[in-house]
Scaffold this active site. Structure first.
Site, PDB file in Angstrom:
ATOM      1  N   ASP A   7       0.968  -1.265  -0.073  1.00  0.00           N
ATOM      2  CA  ASP A   7      -0.046   0.173   0.254  1.00  0.00           C
ATOM      3  C   ASP A   7       0.973   1.213   0.089  1.00  0.00           C
ATOM      4  O   ASP A   7       1.361   1.673   0.978  1.00  0.00           O
ATOM      5  CB  ASP A   7      -1.013   0.095   1.376  1.00  0.00           C
ATOM      6  CG  ASP A   7      -1.893   1.076   1.256  1.00  0.00           C
ATOM      7  OD1 ASP A   7      -2.198   1.731   0.175  1.00  0.00           O
ATOM      8  OD2 ASP A   7      -2.155   1.476   2.341  1.00  0.00           O
ATOM      9  N   GLU A  68      -1.210  -1.552  -4.734  1.00  0.00           N
ATOM     10  CA  GLU A  68      -2.367  -0.505  -5.084  1.00  0.00           C
ATOM     11  C   GLU A  68      -2.221   0.393  -6.180  1.00  0.00           C
ATOM     12  O   GLU A  68      -1.081   1.161  -6.244  1.00  0.00           O
ATOM     13  CB  GLU A  68      -2.651   0.191  -3.745  1.00  0.00           C
ATOM     14  CG  GLU A  68      -3.908   0.976  -3.951  1.00  0.00           C
ATOM     15  CD  GLU A  68      -4.585   1.624  -2.564  1.00  0.00           C
ATOM     16  OE1 GLU A  68      -5.502   1.048  -1.971  1.00  0.00           O
ATOM     17  OE2 GLU A  68      -4.186   2.617  -2.319  1.00  0.00           O
ATOM     18  N   ASP A 141      -2.681   1.278   6.923  1.00  0.00           N
ATOM     19  CA  ASP A 141      -1.670   0.999   5.927  1.00  0.00           C
ATOM     20  C   ASP A 141      -1.273  -0.574   6.113  1.00  0.00           C
ATOM     21  O   ASP A 141      -1.205  -1.150   4.929  1.00  0.00           O
ATOM     22  CB  ASP A 141      -0.780   1.750   5.903  1.00  0.00           C
ATOM     23  CG  ASP A 141      -1.179   3.339   5.837  1.00  0.00           C
ATOM     24  OD1 ASP A 141      -1.253   4.068   5.042  1.00  0.00           O
ATOM     25  OD2 ASP A 141      -1.096   3.931   6.947  1.00  0.00           O
TER      26      ASP A 141
END
Length: 187
Positions: A7, A68, A141
């Site tokens: 992430d 991501e 996160d």
């Protein structure tokens, strides 16, 4: 299969590693967050993120990487930091010969919860449930990185073909993918 999920972020870069069996059972291998101070020079922050990701890759030797994918935001500073951290992650994966999958936040949410507009609390709760954890990994996160890793692993050929023992969330995601693909064919 062992999957590294990232992430990306300049201040907090979530990193998660999961093992996924042929039956789509997922187990936690590692989760953490690389934190950098806004007071550091940009190149030092990117170096810290790079070292954190490389350390995890070296220690856990993933087979694939899920990252991501950038999405539209109004805050240019956030977009730039996320893009820079993504570039670092992509470069590390490429230099190690690892297959990379980019996943939008809605893809990840749909894979984990069955609903592409789920909130962070719902995603975290499902990550904990899928991994059999008593608590949701923190900060968000960390949970997001695990969700990305799980999404990437579950998006394999068996899921796309409709095979295997799928969870309700996996079935919903497969069906949503089929619908999206058929809409593209008719547009």
């Amino acid at each position: 299969m062992r999957v590294l999920g990232i992430d990306p972020g300049l201040t907090r870069c979530g990193i998660g590693v999961v093992d996924v069996s042929a039956t789509r059972t997922v187990s936690l291998v590692y989760v953490g967050v690389v934190v950098t101070s806004p007071d550091l020079a940009l190149e030092r922050r990117l170096l810290a993120i790079s070292q954190g990701i490389e350390d995890v890759v070296d220690e856990f030797e993933p087979d694939a990487v899920g990252i991501e994918r950038m999405f539209a935001q109004h805050n240019l500073r956030t977009v730039m930091g996320t893009a820079q951290a993504s570039g670092v992650a992509l470069q590390i994966a490429a230099s190690r010969g690892l297959a990379v999958g980019l996943h939008t936040p809605s893809e990840v949410k749909a894979a984990i919860t069955g609903y592409g507009a789920a909130d962070k609390r719902q995603v975290g709760a499902m990550v904990a449930r899928v991994l059999g954890l008593d608590v949701v990994p923190r900060p968000a996160d960390a949970a997001d990185a695990l969700a990305i890793a799980i999404c990437h692993a579950w998006k394999g050929p068996a899921l796309a073909a409709g095979g295997g023992a799928l969870t309700p969330a996996q079935r919903a995601w497969r069906d949503a993918e089929k619908t999206a693909t058929s809409r593209k064919a008719f547009s």
